[in-house]
Write a protein that holds these residues in place. Sequence first.
Motif, PDB file in Angstrom:
ATOM      1  N   GLY A  29      -4.366  23.267   2.085  1.00  8.20           N
ATOM      2  CA  GLY A  29      -4.014  23.050   0.676  1.00  8.20           C
ATOM      3  C   GLY A  29      -2.642  22.416   0.532  1.00  8.20           C
ATOM      4  O   GLY A  29      -2.453  21.476  -0.255  1.00  8.20           O
ATOM      5  N   ALA A  30      -1.670  22.917   1.300  1.00  4.78           N
ATOM      6  CA  ALA A  30      -0.316  22.354   1.263  1.00  4.78           C
ATOM      7  C   ALA A  30      -0.328  20.893   1.716  1.00  4.78           C
ATOM      8  O   ALA A  30       0.322  20.036   1.111  1.00  4.78           O
ATOM      9  CB  ALA A  30       0.619  23.181   2.140  1.00  4.78           C
ATOM     10  N   SER A  31      -1.093  20.603   2.770  1.00  2.00           N
ATOM     11  CA  SER A  31      -1.193  19.224   3.268  1.00  2.00           C
ATOM     12  C   SER A  31      -1.840  18.307   2.246  1.00  2.00           C
ATOM     13  O   SER A  31      -1.430  17.151   2.086  1.00  2.00           O
ATOM     14  CB  SER A  31      -1.993  19.188   4.574  1.00  2.00           C
ATOM     15  N   PHE A  32      -2.844  18.822   1.533  1.00  2.00           N
ATOM     16  CA  PHE A  32      -3.503  18.024   0.495  1.00  2.00           C
ATOM     17  C   PHE A  32      -2.500  17.678  -0.606  1.00  2.00           C
ATOM     18  O   PHE A  32      -2.429  16.529  -1.060  1.00  2.00           O
ATOM     19  CB  PHE A  32      -4.712  18.776  -0.083  1.00  2.00           C
ATOM     20  N   ILE A  33      -1.706  18.654  -1.028  1.00  2.00           N
ATOM     21  CA  ILE A  33      -0.700  18.404  -2.071  1.00  2.00           C
ATOM     22  C   ILE A  33       0.332  17.399  -1.571  1.00  2.00           C
ATOM     23  O   ILE A  33       0.739  16.494  -2.302  1.00  2.00           O
ATOM     24  CB  ILE A  33      -0.049  19.724  -2.525  1.00  2.00           C
ATOM     25  N   ASP A  34       0.757  17.547  -0.318  1.00  2.00           N
ATOM     26  CA  ASP A  34       1.703  16.565   0.242  1.00  2.00           C
ATOM     27  C   ASP A  34       1.095  15.174   0.286  1.00  2.00           C
ATOM     28  O   ASP A  34       1.795  14.180   0.071  1.00  2.00           O
ATOM     29  CB  ASP A  34       2.168  16.991   1.636  1.00  2.00           C
ATOM     30  N   MET A  35      -0.195  15.078   0.546  1.00  2.00           N
ATOM     31  CA  MET A  35      -0.862  13.767   0.546  1.00  2.00           C
ATOM     32  C   MET A  35      -0.795  13.151  -0.857  1.00  2.00           C
ATOM     33  O   MET A  35      -0.570  11.946  -0.998  1.00  2.00           O
ATOM     34  CB  MET A  35      -2.308  13.899   1.016  1.00  2.00           C
ATOM     35  N   VAL A  36      -0.945  13.981  -1.876  1.00  2.00           N
ATOM     36  CA  VAL A  36      -0.821  13.484  -3.255  1.00  2.00           C
ATOM     37  C   VAL A  36       0.610  12.990  -3.498  1.00  2.00           C
ATOM     38  O   VAL A  36       0.813  11.973  -4.153  1.00  2.00           O
ATOM     39  CB  VAL A  36      -1.234  14.579  -4.272  1.00  2.00           C
ATOM     40  N   VAL A  37       1.594  13.713  -2.947  1.00  4.85           N
ATOM     41  CA  VAL A  37       2.990  13.286  -3.067  1.00  4.85           C
ATOM     42  C   VAL A  37       3.198  11.934  -2.383  1.00  4.85           C
ATOM     43  O   VAL A  37       3.927  11.082  -2.878  1.00  4.85           O
ATOM     44  CB  VAL A  37       3.938  14.360  -2.462  1.00  4.85           C
ATOM     45  N   LEU A  39       0.971   9.554  -2.037  1.00  2.00           N
ATOM     46  CA  LEU A  39       0.133   8.477  -2.596  1.00  2.00           C
ATOM     47  C   LEU A  39       0.915   7.333  -3.231  1.00  2.00           C
ATOM     48  O   LEU A  39       0.564   6.170  -2.987  1.00  2.00           O
ATOM     49  CB  LEU A  39      -0.889   9.042  -3.576  1.00  2.00           C
ATOM     50  N   PRO A  40       1.954   7.577  -4.037  1.00  2.00           N
ATOM     51  CA  PRO A  40       2.680   6.424  -4.593  1.00  2.00           C
ATOM     52  C   PRO A  40       3.283   5.525  -3.509  1.00  2.00           C
ATOM     53  O   PRO A  40       3.208   4.301  -3.606  1.00  2.00           O
ATOM     54  CB  PRO A  40       3.780   7.066  -5.448  1.00  2.00           C
ATOM     55  N   VAL A  41       3.848   6.137  -2.465  1.00  2.00           N
ATOM     56  CA  VAL A  41       4.444   5.346  -1.378  1.00  2.00           C
ATOM     57  C   VAL A  41       3.353   4.587  -0.630  1.00  2.00           C
ATOM     58  O   VAL A  41       3.511   3.401  -0.318  1.00  2.00           O
ATOM     59  CB  VAL A  41       5.247   6.255  -0.414  1.00  2.00           C
ATOM     60  N   ILE A  42       2.240   5.254  -0.357  1.00  2.00           N
ATOM     61  CA  ILE A  42       1.127   4.604   0.338  1.00  2.00           C
ATOM     62  C   ILE A  42       0.554   3.480  -0.525  1.00  2.00           C
ATOM     63  O   ILE A  42       0.262   2.391  -0.020  1.00  2.00           O
ATOM     64  CB  ILE A  42       0.035   5.637   0.704  1.00  2.00           C
ATOM     65  N   GLY A  43       0.435   3.724  -1.827  1.00  2.00           N
ATOM     66  CA  GLY A  43      -0.070   2.695  -2.747  1.00  2.00           C
ATOM     67  C   GLY A  43       0.824   1.469  -2.778  1.00  2.00           C
ATOM     68  O   GLY A  43       0.349   0.326  -2.702  1.00  2.00           O
ATOM     69  N   ALA A  61       9.251   1.889   2.880  1.00  2.00           N
ATOM     70  CA  ALA A  61       8.161   2.846   2.686  1.00  2.00           C
ATOM     71  C   ALA A  61       7.963   3.695   3.940  1.00  2.00           C
ATOM     72  O   ALA A  61       7.764   4.919   3.851  1.00  2.00           O
ATOM     73  CB  ALA A  61       6.870   2.108   2.331  1.00  2.00           C
ATOM     74  N   THR A  62       8.038   3.077   5.099  1.00  2.00           N
ATOM     75  CA  THR A  62       7.908   3.816   6.364  1.00  2.00           C
ATOM     76  C   THR A  62       9.046   4.814   6.505  1.00  2.00           C
ATOM     77  O   THR A  62       8.822   5.962   6.904  1.00  2.00           O
ATOM     78  CB  THR A  62       7.883   2.843   7.556  1.00  2.00           C
ATOM     79  N   LEU A  63      10.256   4.409   6.161  1.00  2.00           N
ATOM     80  CA  LEU A  63      11.416   5.300   6.241  1.00  2.00           C
ATOM     81  C   LEU A  63      11.227   6.530   5.350  1.00  2.00           C
ATOM     82  O   LEU A  63      11.525   7.656   5.757  1.00  2.00           O
ATOM     83  CB  LEU A  63      12.694   4.557   5.862  1.00  2.00           C
ATOM     84  N   VAL A  64      10.728   6.325   4.148  1.00  2.00           N
ATOM     85  CA  VAL A  64      10.470   7.449   3.233  1.00  2.00           C
ATOM     86  C   VAL A  64       9.482   8.429   3.871  1.00  2.00           C
ATOM     87  O   VAL A  64       9.694   9.646   3.856  1.00  2.00           O
ATOM     88  CB  VAL A  64       9.945   6.950   1.867  1.00  2.00           C
ATOM     89  N   LEU A  65       8.422   7.901   4.469  1.00  2.00           N
ATOM     90  CA  LEU A  65       7.418   8.756   5.109  1.00  2.00           C
ATOM     91  C   LEU A  65       7.982   9.458   6.349  1.00  2.00           C
ATOM     92  O   LEU A  65       7.628  10.598   6.643  1.00  2.00           O
ATOM     93  CB  LEU A  65       6.174   7.946   5.466  1.00  2.00           C
TER      94      LEU A  65
END
Length: 186
Positions: A29-37, A39-43, A61-65
Amino acid sequence: MEQDVLDKDLLTENKERQREYAGFWIRVGASFIDMVVYLPVIGINMYNLYFLKSLPLALLATLVLVVYKPFMEYRYGATLGKMAVKVKVVTGDSDQISIQHAVVRNIPGLLGNLLSGLTAVLLFSNADFQSASTMFEVAALQNEVMSPVPNYVISIFYCVSCLAVAFNDKKQGLHDMMAGTYCVKQ
C-alpha cells in the motif's frame, strides 16, 4: 559497567517486544501511494522523452527519483506512502536511520534510477533519437543504447525482497537486511 550493559540489553529487548513490524500488504500500500507521488515526475519524463527531448529535463527528473526515497527516509523516517499508512523505517534499536542506512537500503532503486539516467544520456546522444516519435521507435533505441539485463536483475532482486518480507519474522526485505533497518507500524 556490567549493569550498564545489562540495562541496555534489557531496554533493547523491551523495544523489540513493543515493536510491530510492517508486513507485506501494508508495505505494498505504501509503495502504491509512493507510485502515485512519482506519477507527475514520470509523466513529465515521458512527455519529454517523446516530444520535448531535453536531456537536462530528463536528468532533473532522474535526480528527483534518485533522491526522494533516501532523503525522505533519512529526514522523516518514511516516504509519503509510508507516512500515509503509518509505517516508519528504524534501526535495530528503533532509532531514526542515518543517511548511510537510507542509501544502503535504497541501493537497488538508486542503481535502477542511475541506469535510467545513463540510458537517457546515451539515448539523447543517439542521432536517431531526435526523429523517433513512437513508443516502439524510442523503445528500440533504448534497447540499442543500453541492455535491459541490468534492469531485469534489479527487478528480480525486488521480487526476492518482497518474498523475504512475506516470509521473514521481522518482515525485513533484502534491502532492510543489507542496511540493518526495519519497517515498523507507528
